[in-house]
Design an enzyme around this catalytic site. Structure first.
Site, PDB file in Angstrom:
ATOM      1  N   ASP A  12       0.823  -1.206   0.000  1.00  0.00           N
ATOM      2  CA  ASP A  12       0.000   0.000   0.000  1.00  0.00           C
ATOM      3  C   ASP A  12       0.863   1.264   0.000  1.00  0.00           C
ATOM      4  OD1 ASP A  12      -2.331   1.478   0.062  1.00  0.00           O
ATOM      5  OD2 ASP A  12      -2.477   1.445   2.246  1.00  0.00           O
ATOM      6  N   ASN A  14       1.556   3.300  -2.985  1.00  0.00           N
ATOM      7  CA  ASN A  14       2.167   3.720  -4.253  1.00  0.00           C
ATOM      8  C   ASN A  14       1.611   5.055  -4.747  1.00  0.00           C
ATOM      9  OD1 ASN A  14       3.927   1.528  -4.639  1.00  0.00           O
ATOM     10  ND2 ASN A  14       2.288   0.282  -5.499  1.00  0.00           N
ATOM     11  N   TRP A  17       2.610   7.954  -2.564  1.00  0.00           N
ATOM     12  CA  TRP A  17       4.028   8.259  -2.778  1.00  0.00           C
ATOM     13  C   TRP A  17       4.205   9.064  -4.065  1.00  0.00           C
ATOM     14  CZ3 TRP A  17       7.860   7.870  -6.308  1.00  0.00           C
ATOM     15  CH2 TRP A  17       9.183   7.985  -5.872  1.00  0.00           C
ATOM     16  N   ARG A  25       0.073   9.785  -9.328  1.00  0.00           N
ATOM     17  CA  ARG A  25      -0.133   8.467  -8.730  1.00  0.00           C
ATOM     18  C   ARG A  25       0.539   7.380  -9.572  1.00  0.00           C
ATOM     19  NH1 ARG A  25      -3.747   7.381  -4.911  1.00  0.00           N
ATOM     20  NH2 ARG A  25      -4.175   5.339  -5.852  1.00  0.00           N
ATOM     21  N   HIS A  29       3.165   4.049  -8.741  1.00  0.00           N
ATOM     22  CA  HIS A  29       3.022   2.637  -9.115  1.00  0.00           C
ATOM     23  C   HIS A  29       4.283   2.143  -9.830  1.00  0.00           C
ATOM     24  CE1 HIS A  29      -1.071   2.584  -7.779  1.00  0.00           C
ATOM     25  NE2 HIS A  29      -1.467   3.473  -8.673  1.00  0.00           N
ATOM     26  N   ASN A  60     -10.440  -2.425  -6.421  1.00  0.00           N
ATOM     27  CA  ASN A  60      -9.643  -1.413  -7.125  1.00  0.00           C
ATOM     28  C   ASN A  60     -10.235  -0.991  -8.465  1.00  0.00           C
ATOM     29  OD1 ASN A  60      -6.424  -2.686  -5.957  1.00  0.00           O
ATOM     30  ND2 ASN A  60      -7.736  -1.096  -5.096  1.00  0.00           N
ATOM     31  N   GLU A 191       1.039 -13.678  11.886  1.00  0.00           N
ATOM     32  CA  GLU A 191       1.531 -12.524  12.630  1.00  0.00           C
ATOM     33  C   GLU A 191       1.502 -11.304  11.705  1.00  0.00           C
ATOM     34  OE1 GLU A 191       1.997 -12.934  15.759  1.00  0.00           O
ATOM     35  OE2 GLU A 191       1.990 -15.132  15.733  1.00  0.00           O
TER      36      GLU A 191
END
Length: 224
Positions: A12, A14, A17, A25, A29, A60, A191
């Site tokens: 998560d 991309n 960032w 965007r 990616h 998505n 975990e």
């Protein structure tokens, strides 16, 4: 020390960032692909046999068409340009999810799986058009169709991951603390580590830190 066979990752951050660093965007990616390659190499280094990456969910499709089209162009380029590297380095590719794609994408996925099917160093599962709720529903439908008993064993038999051990670790980057409909059945005793960094910023040091934390956890699986 806990055995470590399977790591699952929700990649998560991309898009965020990309907006933060490149004002796009799609650029995020593109940068995220570099982290995918890095973590595959690190997983091999740490002798992890299975790595499952959440690339595109059934939810998505709600994103802008322009972004979706770019994601699939990235996928095409990744498969075309990297397949020889996977073959050469004994890496097996496996895709999980509903393959409701164009004929071109379907053929690329099928070809990648076939060309790497005998590789044994690591299996990289890439979840595309994947949703865990639908996966479980599909499994139960198959059980009904085959007139079998509904139990855990049979449900697992018809999941996309039927021949893969459940994840020991789930990592989610991007500073979000949710599972987002990913491997809900398989994560029952996994975990879970939530990482603040966005996926393109996640690095080898971060990965190793999580693996080391996992090794120190006492895993009871419902016992004492």
């Amino acid at each position: 020390m806990n055995p470590l066979n399977h790591v699952a990752i929700i990649m998560d951050g991309n898009g965020r960032w990309g907006i933060k660093n490149r004002k796009s965007r799609n650029e995020g990616h593109k940068e995220g692909i570099k982290t995918v390659e890095l973590i595959i190499k690190d997983s091999i280094k740490h002798k992890i046999k299975y790595l499952t990456l959440f690339a595109f969910s059934t939810e998505n499709w709600k994103r802008p068409t322009k972004e979706i089209n770019y994601l699939y162009k990235l996928l095409e380029r990744f498969l075309v340009t990297k397949i020889k590297i996977f073959e050469k380095n004994n890496i097996r590719l496996n895709f999980i999810g509903d393959r409701n794609f164009s004929i071109k994408i379907k053929n690329l996925l099928k070809s990648a799986e076939k060309r790497t099917s005998k590789n044994t160093l690591i299996q990289v599962n890439i979840a595309l058009n994947y949703g865990a709720k639908q996966e479980i529903i599909n499994s139960i439908k198959k059980i009904f169709k085959m007139k079998k008993r509904i139990n855990e064993k049979n449900i697992e038999k018809f999941l996309y991951t039927f021949d893969v051990p459940n994840p020991d670790i789930l990592i989610r980057t991007g500073n979000k603390k949710r599972l987002s409909n990913f491997l809900l059945w398989q994560l029952a005793y996994t975990e879970i580590f939530f990482e603040k960094k966005l996926w393109p910023d996640f690095n080898s040091k971060d990965f190793k830190k999580i693996l080391n934390m996992y090794k120190k956890i006492k895993r009871n699986f419902g016992g004492i």
